[in-house]
Design a protein around this motif. Sequence first.
Motif, PDB file in Angstrom:
ATOM      1  N   GLY A 148      12.572  -6.734  -7.177  1.00  0.00           N
ATOM      2  CA  GLY A 148      13.195  -8.045  -6.507  1.00  0.00           C
ATOM      3  C   GLY A 148      13.485  -7.583  -5.150  1.00  0.00           C
ATOM      4  N   LEU A 149      12.961  -6.801  -4.667  1.00  0.00           N
ATOM      5  CA  LEU A 149      12.868  -6.716  -3.008  1.00  0.00           C
ATOM      6  C   LEU A 149      11.918  -7.318  -2.374  1.00  0.00           C
ATOM      7  CD1 LEU A 149      13.428  -2.615  -3.228  1.00  0.00           C
ATOM      8  CD2 LEU A 149      15.059  -4.298  -2.845  1.00  0.00           C
ATOM      9  N   ARG A 150      10.733  -7.865  -2.940  1.00  0.00           N
ATOM     10  CA  ARG A 150       9.976  -8.702  -2.486  1.00  0.00           C
ATOM     11  C   ARG A 150       9.738  -9.813  -3.464  1.00  0.00           C
ATOM     12  NH1 ARG A 150       5.041  -5.289   0.150  1.00  0.00           N
ATOM     13  NH2 ARG A 150       6.138  -4.302   2.022  1.00  0.00           N
ATOM     14  N   LYS A 151       9.242 -10.938  -2.954  1.00  0.00           N
ATOM     15  CA  LYS A 151       9.076 -12.015  -3.802  1.00  0.00           C
ATOM     16  C   LYS A 151       7.536 -11.818  -4.571  1.00  0.00           C
ATOM     17  CE  LYS A 151       8.965 -17.058  -3.462  1.00  0.00           C
ATOM     18  NZ  LYS A 151       7.794 -17.783  -3.285  1.00  0.00           N
ATOM     19  N   GLU A 152       7.660 -11.875  -5.989  1.00  0.00           N
ATOM     20  CA  GLU A 152       6.502 -11.738  -6.714  1.00  0.00           C
ATOM     21  C   GLU A 152       5.418 -12.844  -6.221  1.00  0.00           C
ATOM     22  OE1 GLU A 152       6.792 -11.170 -10.801  1.00  0.00           O
ATOM     23  OE2 GLU A 152       8.771 -10.196 -10.746  1.00  0.00           O
ATOM     24  N   ASP A 153       4.051 -12.454  -6.300  1.00  0.00           N
ATOM     25  CA  ASP A 153       3.007 -13.172  -5.718  1.00  0.00           C
ATOM     26  C   ASP A 153       1.696 -12.895  -6.479  1.00  0.00           C
ATOM     27  OD1 ASP A 153       2.198 -10.893  -4.713  1.00  0.00           O
ATOM     28  OD2 ASP A 153       2.060 -11.514  -2.595  1.00  0.00           O
ATOM     29  N   GLU A 154       0.702 -13.600  -6.076  1.00  0.00           N
ATOM     30  CA  GLU A 154      -0.583 -13.262  -6.836  1.00  0.00           C
ATOM     31  C   GLU A 154      -0.977 -11.801  -6.868  1.00  0.00           C
ATOM     32  OE1 GLU A 154       0.283 -15.794  -4.859  1.00  0.00           O
ATOM     33  OE2 GLU A 154      -0.414 -17.873  -5.622  1.00  0.00           O
ATOM     34  N   LEU A 155      -0.694 -11.327  -5.792  1.00  0.00           N
ATOM     35  CA  LEU A 155      -1.313 -10.003  -5.781  1.00  0.00           C
ATOM     36  C   LEU A 155      -0.390  -8.851  -6.770  1.00  0.00           C
ATOM     37  CD1 LEU A 155      -2.517  -7.471  -4.404  1.00  0.00           C
ATOM     38  CD2 LEU A 155      -0.593  -7.349  -2.388  1.00  0.00           C
ATOM     39  N   SER A 156       1.005  -8.932  -6.775  1.00  0.00           N
ATOM     40  CA  SER A 156       1.582  -8.170  -7.765  1.00  0.00           C
ATOM     41  C   SER A 156       1.228  -8.843  -9.257  1.00  0.00           C
ATOM     42  CB  SER A 156       3.091  -8.694  -7.844  1.00  0.00           C
ATOM     43  OG  SER A 156       3.590  -9.893  -7.988  1.00  0.00           O
ATOM     44  N   ALA A 157       0.976 -10.032  -9.280  1.00  0.00           N
ATOM     45  CA  ALA A 157       0.470 -10.456 -10.803  1.00  0.00           C
ATOM     46  C   ALA A 157      -0.738 -10.037 -11.115  1.00  0.00           C
ATOM     47  CB  ALA A 157       0.475 -12.035 -10.906  1.00  0.00           C
ATOM     48  N   THR A 158      -1.538  -9.856 -10.038  1.00  0.00           N
ATOM     49  CA  THR A 158      -3.008  -9.515 -10.405  1.00  0.00           C
ATOM     50  C   THR A 158      -3.047  -7.825 -10.552  1.00  0.00           C
ATOM     51  OG1 THR A 158      -4.043 -10.949  -8.888  1.00  0.00           O
ATOM     52  CG2 THR A 158      -5.459  -8.859  -9.095  1.00  0.00           C
ATOM     53  N   ILE A 159      -2.022  -6.945  -9.884  1.00  0.00           N
ATOM     54  CA  ILE A 159      -2.034  -5.563 -10.211  1.00  0.00           C
ATOM     55  C   ILE A 159      -1.438  -5.500 -11.652  1.00  0.00           C
ATOM     56  CG2 ILE A 159      -0.813  -3.534  -9.176  1.00  0.00           C
ATOM     57  CD1 ILE A 159      -3.576  -4.339  -7.531  1.00  0.00           C
ATOM     58  N   CYS A 160      -0.416  -6.293 -11.924  1.00  0.00           N
ATOM     59  CA  CYS A 160       0.167  -5.958 -13.065  1.00  0.00           C
ATOM     60  C   CYS A 160      -0.859  -6.111 -14.277  1.00  0.00           C
ATOM     61  CB  CYS A 160       1.234  -6.989 -13.484  1.00  0.00           C
ATOM     62  SG  CYS A 160       2.945  -6.294 -12.537  1.00  0.00           S
ATOM     63  N   GLU A 161      -1.722  -7.403 -13.981  1.00  0.00           N
ATOM     64  CA  GLU A 161      -2.820  -7.580 -15.234  1.00  0.00           C
ATOM     65  C   GLU A 161      -3.821  -6.376 -15.234  1.00  0.00           C
ATOM     66  OE1 GLU A 161      -5.837 -10.987 -15.705  1.00  0.00           O
ATOM     67  OE2 GLU A 161      -4.199 -11.432 -14.531  1.00  0.00           O
ATOM     68  N   PHE A 187      -7.344   4.404  -7.598  1.00  0.00           N
ATOM     69  CA  PHE A 187      -6.478   3.341  -6.676  1.00  0.00           C
ATOM     70  C   PHE A 187      -7.751   2.475  -5.942  1.00  0.00           C
ATOM     71  CE2 PHE A 187      -2.931   6.506  -6.730  1.00  0.00           C
ATOM     72  CZ  PHE A 187      -1.897   5.682  -6.817  1.00  0.00           C
ATOM     73  N   ALA A 188      -8.761   3.145  -5.672  1.00  0.00           N
ATOM     74  CA  ALA A 188      -9.742   2.309  -4.970  1.00  0.00           C
ATOM     75  C   ALA A 188     -10.614   1.312  -5.726  1.00  0.00           C
ATOM     76  CB  ALA A 188     -10.759   3.109  -4.354  1.00  0.00           C
ATOM     77  N   ALA A 189     -10.549   1.590  -7.158  1.00  0.00           N
ATOM     78  CA  ALA A 189     -10.982   0.545  -7.964  1.00  0.00           C
ATOM     79  C   ALA A 189     -10.192  -0.676  -8.156  1.00  0.00           C
ATOM     80  CB  ALA A 189     -11.285   1.150  -9.348  1.00  0.00           C
ATOM     81  N   LEU A 190      -8.826  -0.575  -7.766  1.00  0.00           N
ATOM     82  CA  LEU A 190      -8.121  -1.936  -7.752  1.00  0.00           C
ATOM     83  C   LEU A 190      -8.744  -2.888  -6.654  1.00  0.00           C
ATOM     84  CD1 LEU A 190      -4.707  -0.286  -8.170  1.00  0.00           C
ATOM     85  CD2 LEU A 190      -5.738  -1.497  -9.833  1.00  0.00           C
ATOM     86  N   VAL A 191      -9.272  -2.358  -5.719  1.00  0.00           N
ATOM     87  CA  VAL A 191      -9.601  -3.323  -4.502  1.00  0.00           C
ATOM     88  C   VAL A 191     -10.671  -4.513  -5.149  1.00  0.00           C
ATOM     89  CG1 VAL A 191     -11.046  -3.573  -2.455  1.00  0.00           C
ATOM     90  CG2 VAL A 191      -9.588  -1.391  -2.770  1.00  0.00           C
ATOM     91  N   GLU A 192     -11.449  -4.261  -6.389  1.00  0.00           N
ATOM     92  CA  GLU A 192     -12.276  -5.204  -7.114  1.00  0.00           C
ATOM     93  C   GLU A 192     -11.457  -6.191  -7.222  1.00  0.00           C
ATOM     94  OE1 GLU A 192     -15.005  -3.254  -9.662  1.00  0.00           O
ATOM     95  OE2 GLU A 192     -15.452  -5.445 -10.628  1.00  0.00           O
ATOM     96  N   GLN A 193     -10.167  -6.054  -7.899  1.00  0.00           N
ATOM     97  CA  GLN A 193      -9.355  -7.151  -8.466  1.00  0.00           C
ATOM     98  C   GLN A 193      -8.593  -7.905  -7.240  1.00  0.00           C
ATOM     99  OE1 GLN A 193      -9.039  -4.078 -10.983  1.00  0.00           O
ATOM    100  NE2 GLN A 193     -10.489  -5.382 -11.593  1.00  0.00           N
ATOM    101  N   ILE A 194      -8.526  -6.981  -6.127  1.00  0.00           N
ATOM    102  CA  ILE A 194      -7.688  -7.659  -5.102  1.00  0.00           C
ATOM    103  C   ILE A 194      -8.602  -8.763  -4.235  1.00  0.00           C
ATOM    104  CG2 ILE A 194      -6.361  -7.094  -2.773  1.00  0.00           C
ATOM    105  CD1 ILE A 194      -5.893  -4.285  -4.173  1.00  0.00           C
TER     106      ILE A 194
END
Lengths: 300, 300
Positions: free
Chosen positions: B169-182, B204-211
């Motif tokens: 709750g310290l930042r607004k949830e967005d497409e990036l947080s949703a993508t990482i959660c997924e 960690f680097a493998a997440l870039v493909e999703q980002i």
Amino acid sequence: MKSDLFFVGIDGGGTKCRARIEDSDGILIGESISGPANIMRDSVLAKRSIVEAIEKAIAVSELSIHHEQCVVGAGLAGANIAQAAEKFGEWSHPFRQMHLLSDLHAACLGAHNGQDGAAIITGTGSSATCWNNGVFTDIGGHGFPIGDVASGAWLGLKAVQHTLLCLDGLRKEDELSATICEALNTQNANDIVSVCATFNTHHFAALVEQILPLLYISIDSVVSLFKEGAKYIESVANVLLANNDCSLAMIGGLSTIYSQHLPSEIRARTVSSKSSPQQGALFFAKTRFFDFQSSNLTGE
Amino acid sequence: MKSDLFFVGIDGGGTKCRARIEDSDGILIGESISGPANIMRDSVLAKRSIVEAIEKAIAVSELSIHHEQCVVGAGLAGANIAQAAEKFGEWSHPFRQMHLLSDLHAACLGAHNGQDGAAIITGTGSSATCWNNGVFTDIGGHGFPIGDVASGAWLGLKAVQHTLLCLDGLRKEDELSATICEALNTQNANDIVSVCATFNTHHFAALVEQILPLLYISIDSVVSLFKEGAKYIESVANVLLANNDCSLAMIGGLSTIYSQHLPSEIRARTVSSKSSPQQGALFFAKTRFFDFQSSNLTGE
């Protein structure tokens, strides 16, 4: 008639496990310290440390107390991780009851003597919670390097990163980079890499001791480092204290520094810790024990 | 008379080791791939991978070439670490000569065909160097998490940190947080902690493909993440290209993205890589070999 029950509070972390034992009237009869009790890192060692701490506390009491007379509240590092907590719950421990909570929750309950209240802990790590209407709401923590913003480990890592940028000519060398080079005993980026390759959170956090004097003489890079940390702590406090009238206990080695940076409306709600994390864990065990008793009596 | 010498270029990293073998006229006679060859992580495995890659390349050539006919240039990850390089230097290898350089230096020499030039590599890690007047000047690298700013691992870590701040709750949830959660298959901060506890730089680097798809549709948090990385790359380029007229090769999986963010005066100096890191390592071996020959001939 005096009950034959005893209540134990445990505060277990990465390096130490503290135990406090009280009789059923709440009289302290023994305290002790044993080894590491982080159930995420080493569950077997944690269980051994817990048993050892309790047996030592019993020995201190000079009473003949059997394990099955002890209702234990164990506030343990790693208990916030579901998998670790679940595995710990499978332990066929020798005690009457074992109630698990996180070290953070134990500290919060201790700080407010079991009353509603919030706590922000900033030491080697950082984490925060609010105990309100029988529910804990946690913020932050999450460990290093993905979380624990504003912690000692976080500050140490940022200071090393700053130093490498300076040595690469991407930032101007300053007292902070000079101090880190001195602390790591090198002027060379590759040597810093070698030294830090074996660093854990404690090693990074240990650098804070060297950095603090630079904060007191207002070195720009150090001030902005602590300001970034303080901004995070402030945002955590804002979320913790919104929609309630809880007080806030600032706990841990960096708490005094960050408290000074909080805005006055938050500072007005900060209080000193009333008692220890092991007292918090003991309170938790007692509450759970009597809740259980009364639910049995009322046939719930 | 054709020399009985052969020159070998090795490009060894954390997952693969590539070899290229040429005869003394510079004719390619064999190429091959074997396993990991990072001398900082596992020197024994690296040596085994190097020998295996060379023997496979010789087998491809279908010539009868003995180890002692091979002058090897080994561009290896970890060679920038003095301790690792020193230990590697003690190897009683079976080859005529072995000339060690870092994978970064091999890539830079390859990119500019041995001519003066600079290189910035941004993939799982990040690092940069400039080869000018026979001297390498390195910037950045240093590994994760103390260095490797703007790398894939750095982007992935930043994305996870962002997601935890959102879930707190310290930042607004967005497409990036949703993508990482997924990507991590959870909506829960504690589960993210559990998953990431076993993460290395590659995870960690493998997440870039999703980002990346979020960058292309200009999601604010993702754009500012890449902008922060690009700002660092720009500052590195400025230092690399100051006081010389070198060209800059942008190398690695993230190079195209960061190239687009460079200011026009730097973009005007960027060039495509002319040849591979193993060709760079081979060039290095050849140069060292003939330097040695001529210094012996002139009695230096």
